[in-house]
Design a protein around this motif. Structure first.
Motif, PDB file in Angstrom:
ATOM      1  N   VAL A  63       2.661  -4.581   4.382  1.00 27.75           N
ATOM      2  CA  VAL A  63       3.937  -4.191   4.976  1.00 27.75           C
ATOM      3  C   VAL A  63       3.772  -2.777   5.539  1.00 27.75           C
ATOM      4  CG1 VAL A  63       6.387  -3.773   4.527  1.00 27.75           C
ATOM      5  CG2 VAL A  63       5.185  -5.624   3.308  1.00 27.75           C
ATOM      6  N   PRO A  64       3.847  -2.623   6.877  1.00 29.95           N
ATOM      7  CA  PRO A  64       3.522  -1.328   7.483  1.00 29.95           C
ATOM      8  C   PRO A  64       4.426  -0.175   7.048  1.00 29.95           C
ATOM      9  CG  PRO A  64       4.380  -2.853   9.130  1.00 29.95           C
ATOM     10  CD  PRO A  64       4.218  -3.625   7.855  1.00 29.95           C
ATOM     11  N   GLU A  65       5.676  -0.452   6.742  1.00 32.84           N
ATOM     12  CA  GLU A  65       6.596   0.619   6.338  1.00 32.84           C
ATOM     13  C   GLU A  65       6.357   1.078   4.904  1.00 32.84           C
ATOM     14  OE1 GLU A  65       7.797  -2.548   7.276  1.00 32.84           O
ATOM     15  OE2 GLU A  65       7.866  -1.989   9.395  1.00 32.84           O
ATOM     16  N   GLN A  66       5.489   0.372   4.184  1.00 31.75           N
ATOM     17  CA  GLN A  66       5.263   0.686   2.779  1.00 31.75           C
ATOM     18  C   GLN A  66       3.797   0.996   2.522  1.00 31.75           C
ATOM     19  OE1 GLN A  66       7.017  -2.501   0.489  1.00 31.75           O
ATOM     20  NE2 GLN A  66       8.940  -2.337   1.586  1.00 31.75           N
ATOM     21  N   VAL A  67       3.236   1.846   3.367  1.00 31.97           N
ATOM     22  CA  VAL A  67       1.829   2.239   3.265  1.00 31.97           C
ATOM     23  C   VAL A  67       1.770   3.760   3.147  1.00 31.97           C
ATOM     24  CG1 VAL A  67      -0.372   2.345   4.488  1.00 31.97           C
ATOM     25  CG2 VAL A  67       1.023   0.281   4.618  1.00 31.97           C
ATOM     26  N   ALA A  68       0.994   4.236   2.204  1.00 30.66           N
ATOM     27  CA  ALA A  68       0.775   5.675   2.058  1.00 30.66           C
ATOM     28  C   ALA A  68      -0.606   5.889   1.458  1.00 30.66           C
ATOM     29  CB  ALA A  68       1.837   6.295   1.162  1.00 30.66           C
ATOM     30  N   THR A  69      -1.220   6.962   1.845  1.00 28.96           N
ATOM     31  CA  THR A  69      -2.508   7.343   1.274  1.00 28.96           C
ATOM     32  C   THR A  69      -2.453   8.813   0.901  1.00 28.96           C
ATOM     33  OG1 THR A  69      -3.684   5.737   2.629  1.00 28.96           O
ATOM     34  CG2 THR A  69      -4.998   7.507   1.679  1.00 28.96           C
ATOM     35  N   GLU A  70      -2.876   9.099  -0.300  1.00 29.21           N
ATOM     36  CA  GLU A  70      -2.971  10.487  -0.737  1.00 29.21           C
ATOM     37  C   GLU A  70      -4.441  10.839  -0.871  1.00 29.21           C
ATOM     38  OE1 GLU A  70      -2.067  13.285  -4.606  1.00 29.21           O
ATOM     39  OE2 GLU A  70      -0.931  11.428  -4.368  1.00 29.21           O
ATOM     40  N   VAL A  71      -4.882  11.774  -0.070  1.00 31.52           N
ATOM     41  CA  VAL A  71      -6.254  12.273  -0.166  1.00 31.52           C
ATOM     42  C   VAL A  71      -6.219  13.476  -1.085  1.00 31.52           C
ATOM     43  CG1 VAL A  71      -8.169  13.325   1.089  1.00 31.52           C
ATOM     44  CG2 VAL A  71      -6.907  11.410   2.103  1.00 31.52           C
ATOM     45  N   ALA A  81     -12.728   5.920  -3.797  1.00 25.36           N
ATOM     46  CA  ALA A  81     -13.718   6.917  -3.396  1.00 25.36           C
ATOM     47  C   ALA A  81     -14.438   6.320  -2.192  1.00 25.36           C
ATOM     48  CB  ALA A  81     -14.698   7.207  -4.522  1.00 25.36           C
ATOM     49  N   LEU A  82     -14.400   7.020  -1.084  1.00 29.52           N
ATOM     50  CA  LEU A  82     -15.003   6.563   0.161  1.00 29.52           C
ATOM     51  C   LEU A  82     -16.186   7.462   0.497  1.00 29.52           C
ATOM     52  CD1 LEU A  82     -15.036   4.925   2.801  1.00 29.52           C
ATOM     53  CD2 LEU A  82     -13.275   6.496   3.683  1.00 29.52           C
ATOM     54  N   HIS A  83     -17.382   6.880   0.549  1.00 24.67           N
ATOM     55  CA  HIS A  83     -18.600   7.615   0.882  1.00 24.67           C
ATOM     56  C   HIS A  83     -18.914   7.353   2.353  1.00 24.67           C
ATOM     57  CE1 HIS A  83     -23.204   8.174   0.160  1.00 24.67           C
ATOM     58  NE2 HIS A  83     -22.703   9.118   0.930  1.00 24.67           N
ATOM     59  N   ILE A 128     -11.784  11.232  -1.872  1.00 19.70           N
ATOM     60  CA  ILE A 128     -11.228  10.694  -3.113  1.00 19.70           C
ATOM     61  C   ILE A 128      -9.707  10.716  -3.005  1.00 19.70           C
ATOM     62  CG2 ILE A 128     -11.031  11.038  -5.616  1.00 19.70           C
ATOM     63  CD1 ILE A 128     -13.794  12.475  -5.415  1.00 19.70           C
ATOM     64  N   GLY A 129      -9.085   9.617  -3.420  1.00 20.94           N
ATOM     65  CA  GLY A 129      -7.632   9.586  -3.370  1.00 20.94           C
ATOM     66  C   GLY A 129      -7.045   8.307  -3.904  1.00 20.94           C
ATOM     67  N   GLU A 130      -5.833   8.014  -3.418  1.00 24.71           N
ATOM     68  CA  GLU A 130      -5.112   6.824  -3.857  1.00 24.71           C
ATOM     69  C   GLU A 130      -4.369   6.229  -2.661  1.00 24.71           C
ATOM     70  OE1 GLU A 130      -2.598   6.121  -7.707  1.00 24.71           O
ATOM     71  OE2 GLU A 130      -1.286   6.996  -6.180  1.00 24.71           O
ATOM     72  N   ILE A 131      -4.472   4.903  -2.527  1.00 27.44           N
ATOM     73  CA  ILE A 131      -3.685   4.215  -1.512  1.00 27.44           C
ATOM     74  C   ILE A 131      -2.509   3.545  -2.201  1.00 27.44           C
ATOM     75  CG2 ILE A 131      -5.563   3.806   0.128  1.00 27.44           C
ATOM     76  CD1 ILE A 131      -5.779   0.953  -0.961  1.00 27.44           C
ATOM     77  N   ARG A 132      -1.406   3.466  -1.475  1.00 23.68           N
ATOM     78  CA  ARG A 132      -0.221   2.749  -1.929  1.00 23.68           C
ATOM     79  C   ARG A 132       0.164   1.796  -0.826  1.00 23.68           C
ATOM     80  NH1 ARG A 132       2.254   8.070  -2.434  1.00 23.68           N
ATOM     81  NH2 ARG A 132       0.290   8.905  -3.036  1.00 23.68           N
ATOM     82  N   GLN A 133       0.209   0.513  -1.151  1.00 22.70           N
ATOM     83  CA  GLN A 133       0.516  -0.501  -0.158  1.00 22.70           C
ATOM     84  C   GLN A 133       1.377  -1.580  -0.790  1.00 22.70           C
ATOM     85  OE1 GLN A 133      -1.552  -0.846   3.138  1.00 22.70           O
ATOM     86  NE2 GLN A 133      -3.608  -0.486   2.382  1.00 22.70           N
ATOM     87  N   THR A 134       1.892  -2.458   0.072  1.00 20.26           N
ATOM     88  CA  THR A 134       2.635  -3.626  -0.389  1.00 20.26           C
ATOM     89  C   THR A 134       2.052  -4.851   0.296  1.00 20.26           C
ATOM     90  OG1 THR A 134       4.645  -2.345  -0.761  1.00 20.26           O
ATOM     91  CG2 THR A 134       4.902  -4.733  -0.518  1.00 20.26           C
ATOM     92  N   ALA A 135       1.673  -5.835  -0.510  1.00 18.81           N
ATOM     93  CA  ALA A 135       1.112  -7.081   0.013  1.00 18.81           C
ATOM     94  C   ALA A 135       2.200  -7.835   0.762  1.00 18.81           C
ATOM     95  CB  ALA A 135       0.572  -7.930  -1.134  1.00 18.81           C
ATOM     96  N   GLU A 190     -11.860  14.560   8.991  1.00 16.91           N
ATOM     97  CA  GLU A 190     -10.435  14.791   9.234  1.00 16.91           C
ATOM     98  C   GLU A 190      -9.941  13.983  10.432  1.00 16.91           C
ATOM     99  OE1 GLU A 190     -10.304  19.059   9.396  1.00 16.91           O
ATOM    100  OE2 GLU A 190     -10.300  19.235   7.204  1.00 16.91           O
ATOM    101  N   GLU A 191     -10.758  13.890  11.480  1.00 12.28           N
ATOM    102  CA  GLU A 191     -10.379  13.084  12.639  1.00 12.28           C
ATOM    103  C   GLU A 191     -10.295  11.605  12.260  1.00 12.28           C
ATOM    104  OE1 GLU A 191     -11.747  11.966  17.189  1.00 12.28           O
ATOM    105  OE2 GLU A 191     -13.012  13.299  16.014  1.00 12.28           O
TER     106      GLU A 191
END
Length: 147
Positions: A76-84, A116-118, A97-104, A14-15
């Motif tokens: 693009v920093p204003e267009q970044v989101a991650t859903e865990v 999936a991050l181990h 486990i989740g989904e990232i949303r970004q803009t190149a 979590e940290e």
């Protein structure tokens, strides 16, 4: 060396996620051990391409800081989101486990990539960072060829 127990592992995950969300590469890197095992599931031939330089294996705390710096520079920093969606804990191991949303930044294309991050923690620090993600979604977002 003490190995983290499950509650300690959850706190460490979590940290780490909170610190990544804050976006300071140096502070994020402080949560990684001096030496570690960082792997990505991308095809080896695709590692370190000019359009996606952050996509490569890493092994040091300095590499971790560089990863997060390069990642920020190319999005693009204003267009970044991650859903865990889920965090699974087993002793000192965790899977996020989740989904990232970004803009190149280079193409302006938005993308979504499942991941999936181990992670493995020792003494509260990340010693393993293995990520499997939708590399095709990322590659297409950064592809400069006419689509």
């Amino acid at each position: 060396m003490s190995i983290a127990t499950s509650p300690d592992t959850r706190t460490a995950v979590e940290e780490l996620l909170r610190t990544i969300g804050e976006g300071d590469p140096q502070r994020i890197a402080e949560l990684y051990a001096e030496r570690g095992d960082w792997k990505l599931n991308w095809p080896e031939a695709e590692h370190g391409r000019a359009a996606t330089p952050w996509i490569r294996h890493r092994s040091t705390r300095a590499d971790a800081a560089a990863h997060y710096r390069e990642l920020a520079e190319h999005h693009v920093p204003e267009q970044v989101a991650t859903e865990v969606e889920r965090i699974l804990i087993d002793g000192n191991e965790a899977v996020v486990i989740g989904e990232i949303r970004q803009t190149a930044r280079s193409t302006g294309r938005a993308y979504r990539a499942r991941f999936a991050l181990h992670l493995t923690f020792e003494d509260g620090l990340v010693t393993r960072h293995h990520i499997c993600e939708d590399s095709l979604a990322v590659a297409l977002a950064f592809d400069t060829e006419e689509q």
